[in-house]
Design an enzyme around this catalytic site. Structure first.
Site, PDB file in Angstrom:
ATOM      1  N   LEU A  74       0.803  -1.229   0.000  1.00  0.00           N
ATOM      2  CA  LEU A  74       0.000   0.000   0.000  1.00  0.00           C
ATOM      3  C   LEU A  74       0.836   1.279   0.000  1.00  0.00           C
ATOM      4  O   LEU A  74       0.512   2.254   0.673  1.00  0.00           O
ATOM      5  CB  LEU A  74      -0.960   0.011   1.207  1.00  0.00           C
ATOM      6  CG  LEU A  74      -1.978  -1.127   1.259  1.00  0.00           C
ATOM      7  CD1 LEU A  74      -2.704  -1.124   2.592  1.00  0.00           C
ATOM      8  CD2 LEU A  74      -2.968  -1.019   0.112  1.00  0.00           C
ATOM      9  N   ASN A 129     -11.183  -1.396   0.937  1.00  0.00           N
ATOM     10  CA  ASN A 129     -10.424  -2.644   0.897  1.00  0.00           C
ATOM     11  C   ASN A 129     -10.318  -3.221   2.308  1.00  0.00           C
ATOM     12  O   ASN A 129      -9.615  -2.670   3.152  1.00  0.00           O
ATOM     13  CB  ASN A 129      -9.032  -2.361   0.314  1.00  0.00           C
ATOM     14  CG  ASN A 129      -8.101  -3.551   0.414  1.00  0.00           C
ATOM     15  OD1 ASN A 129      -8.545  -4.685   0.610  1.00  0.00           O
ATOM     16  ND2 ASN A 129      -6.802  -3.305   0.281  1.00  0.00           N
ATOM     17  N   CYS A 132      -6.923  -5.656   4.686  1.00  0.00           N
ATOM     18  CA  CYS A 132      -5.806  -5.185   5.506  1.00  0.00           C
ATOM     19  C   CYS A 132      -5.839  -5.826   6.898  1.00  0.00           C
ATOM     20  O   CYS A 132      -6.909  -6.122   7.430  1.00  0.00           O
ATOM     21  CB  CYS A 132      -5.871  -3.674   5.659  1.00  0.00           C
ATOM     22  SG  CYS A 132      -5.914  -2.797   4.104  1.00  0.00           S
ATOM     23  N   LYS A 167     -14.487  -4.105  -0.936  1.00  0.00           N
ATOM     24  CA  LYS A 167     -13.657  -5.028  -1.730  1.00  0.00           C
ATOM     25  C   LYS A 167     -13.241  -6.195  -0.856  1.00  0.00           C
ATOM     26  O   LYS A 167     -12.513  -6.028   0.129  1.00  0.00           O
ATOM     27  CB  LYS A 167     -12.428  -4.312  -2.294  1.00  0.00           C
ATOM     28  CG  LYS A 167     -11.627  -5.196  -3.258  1.00  0.00           C
ATOM     29  CD  LYS A 167     -10.593  -4.398  -4.033  1.00  0.00           C
ATOM     30  CE  LYS A 167      -9.906  -5.274  -5.082  1.00  0.00           C
ATOM     31  NZ  LYS A 167      -8.942  -4.517  -5.897  1.00  0.00           N
ATOM     32  N   ASN A 194     -10.157  -9.696  -4.245  1.00  0.00           N
ATOM     33  CA  ASN A 194      -8.790  -9.216  -4.141  1.00  0.00           C
ATOM     34  C   ASN A 194      -7.853 -10.389  -4.440  1.00  0.00           C
ATOM     35  O   ASN A 194      -8.284 -11.452  -4.862  1.00  0.00           O
ATOM     36  CB  ASN A 194      -8.554  -8.636  -2.738  1.00  0.00           C
ATOM     37  CG  ASN A 194      -7.535  -7.521  -2.731  1.00  0.00           C
ATOM     38  OD1 ASN A 194      -6.543  -7.582  -3.453  1.00  0.00           O
ATOM     39  ND2 ASN A 194      -7.762  -6.510  -1.924  1.00  0.00           N
ATOM     40  N   THR A 195      -6.568 -10.228  -4.172  1.00  0.00           N
ATOM     41  CA  THR A 195      -5.593 -11.252  -4.530  1.00  0.00           C
ATOM     42  C   THR A 195      -5.589 -12.430  -3.557  1.00  0.00           C
ATOM     43  O   THR A 195      -5.996 -12.320  -2.406  1.00  0.00           O
ATOM     44  CB  THR A 195      -4.180 -10.654  -4.569  1.00  0.00           C
ATOM     45  OG1 THR A 195      -3.905 -10.043  -3.302  1.00  0.00           O
ATOM     46  CG2 THR A 195      -4.060  -9.619  -5.674  1.00  0.00           C
ATOM     47  N   GLY A 246      -8.127 -11.764 -12.602  1.00  0.00           N
ATOM     48  CA  GLY A 246      -7.687 -12.482 -13.788  1.00  0.00           C
ATOM     49  C   GLY A 246      -8.335 -12.061 -15.086  1.00  0.00           C
ATOM     50  O   GLY A 246      -8.168 -12.724 -16.113  1.00  0.00           O
ATOM     51  N   GLY A 267      -6.895  -6.002 -13.524  1.00  0.00           N
ATOM     52  CA  GLY A 267      -5.796  -5.782 -12.607  1.00  0.00           C
ATOM     53  C   GLY A 267      -4.431  -6.003 -13.213  1.00  0.00           C
ATOM     54  O   GLY A 267      -3.915  -5.177 -13.964  1.00  0.00           O
TER      55      GLY A 267
END
Length: 304
Positions: A74, A129, A132, A167, A194-195, A246, A267
């Site tokens: 971040l 997001n 975190c 998110k 997210n990832t 993706g 992304g």
């Protein structure tokens, strides 16, 4: 004339559903030098925190099959600098709705940053997001608990008048329960996913490649998993979804929308191919014609 590509995220109308994902497009200024970014549906700007952050130590990036691992941490100049410097510069080259991505490590982090961003006219959606780590609860990510995700949602909604999209992290056992908790707490929409947590090892050095050892895995390899999660959440919730994970082709956009997404974020493909979003938008209408799709909004959630 009807715009066949238009879509809605609640009351926010987009010319098309293609949005660069936060962290893969910076604040848009660099990309504006190579093509007219006003062709995009919107931009989710670089993740912003209450205070400036340098980010994680190097190395932060590791290549992987069909994707990439990142542990940037971040890095950003902080919400005050983004409002004072980055948004005015972006406003000069981009004239459509902006999505502001906000991260935090405590409820107070989220609420202060979101409250400040709420005053920015061109910011039409605040994307929160919740991947975190919560520093007050042992480092567990806010988004791994329905209760914690709901608490963030409720706190942010109390200090903002703009639509709030949460998110979600895919690193959970049951993403549907977390999505429903956010909806019940007042979320106006959801972005998922997210990832995924991943790792690479340098076998010659016998050490992890990333300084933080693990990082977020993104790229084409995660698309089927992200698509499945969008489909599951779309069946359970009644608020708009931005599908992410993706996406690299016009066909991927159509799949995501058929699964229930109203818009799509691109992304890591932006990192591999700077023209990715432009190429996808250019190919959307021909792909729709080949599939006999009149308007994109007609196919949202069509498989349900």
């Amino acid at each position: 004339m009807v715009n066949r590509l238009s879509t809605h995220l609640g009351n926010v109308c987009l010319d098309n559903p293609v949005i660069p994902a936060s962290g893969t497009f910076g604040f848009g200024l660099e990309m504006a030098e190579i093509y007219d970014i006003n062709l995009l549906g919107s931009i989710s700007i670089k993740g912003t925190t209450r205070e400036a952050r340098y980010g994680n130590p190097l190395p932060r990036i590791a290549e992987a099959t069909s994707g990439i691992l990142n542990s940037v941490g971040l890095q950003n100049p902080g919400v005050d600098a983004v409002i004072a410097e980055e948004l005015p510069k972006l406003r000069q080259v981009f004239h459509k709705p902006i999505i502001s991505n906000i991260s935090g490590f405590s409820i107070e982090d989220y609420t202060e940053a979101c409250q400040k961003m709420n005053g920015e006219e061109q910011v039409e959606i605040i994307e929160v997001n919740v991947s975190c780590p919560n520093v007050h609860h042992g480092g567990m990510a806010f988004g791994t608990s329905p209760d914690m995700a709901a608490r963030v949602t409720k706190a942010v909604k109390e200090v903002t008048t703009k639509p709030v999209f949460i998110k979600l992290s895919p690193n959970v056992t049951d993403i549907v329960s977390i999505a429903k908790a956010c909806e019940e707490a007042g979320a106006d929409g959801l972005t998922l996913v997210n990832t995924f947590l991943g790792m690479r090892i340098d076998i010659t050095r016998r050490q992890p490649i990333l300084a933080q050892k693990v990082g977020g895995y993104s790229g084409p390899a995660i698309f089927p998993i992200a698509l499945r999660m969008v489909w599951q959440v779309a069946q359970a919730c009644h608020i708009p979804i931005i599908g992410c994970g993706g996406v690299s082709t016009a066909e991927d956009v159509i799949e995501m929308m058929m699964a229930g997404a109203s818009a799509v974020q691109v992304g890591s493909e932006n990192l591999r191919e700077p023209y990715a979003c432009k190429n996808i938008i250019d190919h959307l209408l021909p792909t729709m014609d080949a599939l006999h799709i009149d308007r994109l909004e007609d196919i949202i959630g069509i498989i349900h």
